[in-house]
Design a protein around this motif. Sequence first.
Motif, PDB file in Angstrom:
ATOM      1  N   ARG A 297       0.836  -1.201   0.000  1.00  0.00           N
ATOM      2  CA  ARG A 297       0.000   0.000   0.000  1.00  0.00           C
ATOM      3  C   ARG A 297       0.874   1.256   0.000  1.00  0.00           C
ATOM      4  N   ARG A 298       1.975   1.191   0.756  1.00  0.00           N
ATOM      5  CA  ARG A 298       2.874   2.347   0.804  1.00  0.00           C
ATOM      6  C   ARG A 298       3.497   2.607  -0.565  1.00  0.00           C
TER       7      ARG A 298
ATOM      8  N   GLU B   3       2.123   2.038  -3.437  1.00  0.00           N
ATOM      9  CA  GLU B   3       1.089   2.678  -4.255  1.00  0.00           C
ATOM     10  C   GLU B   3       0.935   4.147  -3.894  1.00  0.00           C
ATOM     11  N   GLN B   4       1.003   4.457  -2.590  1.00  0.00           N
ATOM     12  CA  GLN B   4       0.894   5.851  -2.147  1.00  0.00           C
ATOM     13  C   GLN B   4       2.050   6.697  -2.686  1.00  0.00           C
TER      14      GLN B   4
ATOM     15  N   GLN C 283       1.761   7.279  -6.417  1.00  0.00           N
ATOM     16  CA  GLN C 283       0.724   8.283  -6.708  1.00  0.00           C
ATOM     17  C   GLN C 283       1.197   9.690  -6.354  1.00  0.00           C
ATOM     18  N   THR C 284       2.019   9.789  -5.302  1.00  0.00           N
ATOM     19  CA  THR C 284       2.502  11.106  -4.856  1.00  0.00           C
ATOM     20  C   THR C 284       3.579  11.655  -5.782  1.00  0.00           C
TER      21      THR C 284
ATOM     22  N   LEU D 133       3.942  12.041   3.223  1.00  0.00           N
ATOM     23  CA  LEU D 133       2.824  11.119   3.414  1.00  0.00           C
ATOM     24  C   LEU D 133       2.511  10.872   4.894  1.00  0.00           C
TER      25      LEU D 133
END
Length: 362
Positions: free
Chosen positions: A301-302, A304-305, A308-309, A335
């Motif tokens: 998940r990290r 993906e974050q 995206q950032t 984040l």
Amino acid sequence: MELPSNNLDLGPRQIEQEKDEGPLLHCDFCDIEVVHKLAQMFMPALGCACVDNTTGDPFNTPGFVAVDLRKEMIEFVTQKSELFVAESIISEEVPDGEALEHPFDIICFFVDEFVNSKRNLLSQFSGWLLSDKREDKIDDFVQEMEKNGFWPLDRRETLAKDLLKNVDFKSSFHCGMSFKSAEDLANHVDACNFRSVVCQNDGCNDRFSAGQLKEHDSTCDFKIVPCEQKCTANILRRDMDRHCITVCPLKLVDCPFSAIGCRSTIGQSMIRKHCSDDVESHLLLILKGIHQQASDKDLQRRVEQIVQTSSKSKLAEAKDVRSFKSIVKDLEVKLGSLQVNAKEKTCAEVSKNEDSEDNRTG
């Protein structure tokens, strides 16, 4: 050391074969590599015979007996070579119980026979044959003969050709063709496989028989060939290894992120593409090192974050682990702290504790 003059006919007598319609004209070409190798062998052999023959003799020196022994050696090996084919047919016995097939080996055997026959008693029984002093004396005498032009290379090559023709009854190393006219011979000369040619690759001066051109070309160090690793470069064969392990763009190298677990091996020119295509896998490896207690789902998940950032291109620009890790840390600050699923965290910790317990009991 005085060496005698060189005004002596050293070549074996050539017998002209004639038929009723007149003499046949023979092609004179031989395998020049074998001829040259034989010619180079004659001088040390003569030097050895001269030195061993005069060892311990206060009245003779190697230079004093050189002319006589040279003449004897030529007559001896010529006679042996002329009788070789007939003796081979009459008897199946061969020197030392082994068949000598290559002309160089056959002629060397004859030369060795002559040299051994010229050793005096002192040479044979005094340990002289195994002494370093003997080798030095032979080398010095051979150099003296070469320096004084005692037995020129071209005359040794002439002898080598005649001996080669005598023992090469299969015509494997010389041209055995004969012609009735000079015109026919001239036409053949231009196409004879044993004619002498020089390598056409720049920097190579090797000379060999025309029939060996293809074989030489396949190994010539000076031939320009395509890169073995299939890059677009054409280089000298002798520089191939250095090219392949240094500047070749397709040289295989480890991924810049091998230190953190990437096991990919890629061509040198493909590193940037690999780093761009595998940004997410490299990012996951970095995060595993930063958040050792997090589960794989949390880390994914990290990833993906972060993606995206920040654009992948920025992450792909990192050339090594340090620069990549610095970019990731800056993005993580934006984040905030990694949110870890409690259940997954507990499972991860239990699994880690179990592994630790197993290690201790093991």
